[in-house]
Structures are given as structure tokens and as C-alpha cells.
Design an enzyme around this catalytic site. Sequence first.
Site, PDB file in Angstrom:
ATOM      1  N   CYS A  46       0.530  -1.077   0.028  1.00  0.00           N
ATOM      2  CA  CYS A  46       0.140  -0.365   0.101  1.00  0.00           C
ATOM      3  C   CYS A  46       1.259   1.010  -0.435  1.00  0.00           C
ATOM      4  O   CYS A  46       1.825   1.542   0.757  1.00  0.00           O
ATOM      5  CB  CYS A  46      -0.996  -0.040   1.243  1.00  0.00           C
ATOM      6  SG  CYS A  46      -1.934   1.093   1.537  1.00  0.00           S
TER       7      CYS A  46
ATOM      8  N   HIS B 168      -9.518  -3.573  -2.004  1.00  0.00           N
ATOM      9  CA  HIS B 168      -8.620  -3.255  -1.601  1.00  0.00           C
ATOM     10  C   HIS B 168      -8.661  -1.454  -1.246  1.00  0.00           C
ATOM     11  O   HIS B 168      -8.211  -0.132  -0.218  1.00  0.00           O
ATOM     12  CB  HIS B 168      -6.586  -3.271  -2.027  1.00  0.00           C
ATOM     13  CG  HIS B 168      -5.952  -2.127  -1.535  1.00  0.00           C
ATOM     14  ND1 HIS B 168      -4.755  -2.883  -0.492  1.00  0.00           N
ATOM     15  CD2 HIS B 168      -4.930  -0.973  -1.138  1.00  0.00           C
ATOM     16  CE1 HIS B 168      -3.243  -1.988  -0.248  1.00  0.00           C
ATOM     17  NE2 HIS B 168      -4.299  -0.936  -0.610  1.00  0.00           N
ATOM     18  N   GLU B 169      -8.934  -0.704  -2.953  1.00  0.00           N
ATOM     19  CA  GLU B 169      -9.042   0.392  -2.677  1.00  0.00           C
ATOM     20  C   GLU B 169     -10.314   0.928  -1.998  1.00  0.00           C
ATOM     21  O   GLU B 169     -10.612   1.374  -1.717  1.00  0.00           O
ATOM     22  CB  GLU B 169      -9.010   0.898  -4.499  1.00  0.00           C
ATOM     23  CG  GLU B 169      -7.336   0.739  -5.028  1.00  0.00           C
ATOM     24  CD  GLU B 169      -7.052   1.537  -4.046  1.00  0.00           C
ATOM     25  OE1 GLU B 169      -6.693   2.357  -3.569  1.00  0.00           O
ATOM     26  OE2 GLU B 169      -5.157   1.111  -4.248  1.00  0.00           O
TER      27      GLU B 169
ATOM     28  N   HIS C 162     -10.210   1.496   1.533  1.00  0.00           N
ATOM     29  CA  HIS C 162      -9.985   2.657   2.121  1.00  0.00           C
ATOM     30  C   HIS C 162     -10.561   3.327   2.718  1.00  0.00           C
ATOM     31  O   HIS C 162     -11.053   4.525   3.336  1.00  0.00           O
ATOM     32  CB  HIS C 162      -8.527   3.301   1.040  1.00  0.00           C
ATOM     33  CG  HIS C 162      -7.617   2.400   1.233  1.00  0.00           C
ATOM     34  ND1 HIS C 162      -6.440   3.056   2.270  1.00  0.00           N
ATOM     35  CD2 HIS C 162      -6.419   2.489   0.589  1.00  0.00           C
ATOM     36  CE1 HIS C 162      -5.779   2.254   2.336  1.00  0.00           C
ATOM     37  NE2 HIS C 162      -5.542   1.770   0.641  1.00  0.00           N
TER      38      HIS C 162
END
Length: 192
Positions: free
Chosen positions: A99, A141-142, A145
Site C-alpha cells: 500500500c 483494496h481501494e 480505504h
Amino acid sequence: MKRKPELLPVRIYGDSILRQKAAPVDLEEPGLPDFLQDLVHTMYERDGVGLAAPQVGVGKRIFVIDPGWSDEEKHRQPRVIINPVIESSSGENVFEEGCISIPGIYARVIRPSTIRVSFTDPQGNRISEELTGYSAIVFQHEYDHLEGVLFTDRISALAKLKLKRRLKELEQTTVDGVNIRADIFRPDPHEL
Ligand code: ZN
């Protein structure tokens, strides 16, 4: 005259915005096109295949991805994802993730291998599609966030223990909830 995109400072592990749930985006928000341009520019400058708005200090439900990009400019195909929803998921995939906000740290993460997603593009179209493989990993993954979740939350207890000291070191540069490290400019390739 064409506007020159700006490199946005990236927030590092320990920064409080990385732990906050991001807010829905109104496409009419002033400054949005410029911000999207800067977000894409920053992703490539930092050798990322994805970058979410909270990683540059903006608590909005936006991220950019380009899972297939190589260094050659002509192969860049950035996608801007606004107000995404993961509608359903299935299967299982293990992949070593990194990341941009957690430089130098990599660990294996288990995620669903196939996801059905919907999101709004910058033109305002609502898009629905199925993603598999690396694209599905990057998207998830994004998306994490935007929920204040980091990949280090999803690793095994043993892996977490091994990384504990290095995460503490990253965290220590946080001042009043903000952690911007100007010295970390080029992380290893393929961080998300
Ligand atoms: Zn990330």
C-alpha cells in the site's frame, strides 16, 4: 490552457483519515474534475495501481485504479471509481499486497476472487460489472480505504505480529493525527 496536474501528498499509516469512513460524492462538487486529475497523476507518480481519496487526505468515496499499467505512458488506462458498491462476492484469492500509505510493508491477504460491483464514472453513468483476478484485488483494496480499513487489518495474527514493530515505526511520525512523510517519495512498484 490545459491544467497541469498536481502531485498530492500521500497520508501514511498512523494518519487518522486512513481510519475514517469516507463520505458519498456529489458529482457537482466544485473542483472535482481537478481533484480527479490530480489523484490519477499522483497514483502514477507513486508507482501505484490504485489510489483512494482518503490516502491524499480527502474523505470522499472516490478511488482510481489501473491494474494493468506498465511504465509506458501509452499503456495507461486509469479508471475513476465514484460511490462504489460491492454488490456480491464469491471464491477466494490469496495475494501479497502492499500500500502506498504503508510503504515497504507487504503481506498475504485473502479476499473473494470474484466481485460484482457498481459505481459512478466521472460522466455520471452508473456502471455495473463483474471483476476477477488482479482487478478484483485492487478494487477491494481501494474500496477498503473508503471504509477506513487497511490491508494490514486483513492479515493473519502471525503476520501482524511480525510487522508490529515496523508499523509502529511508521505510526511514530504522526503529528496531531496527520502523517505525511515527504521523504518517502518512491515506494516499491505495485503498491495499491
Ligand atoms: Zn492502499
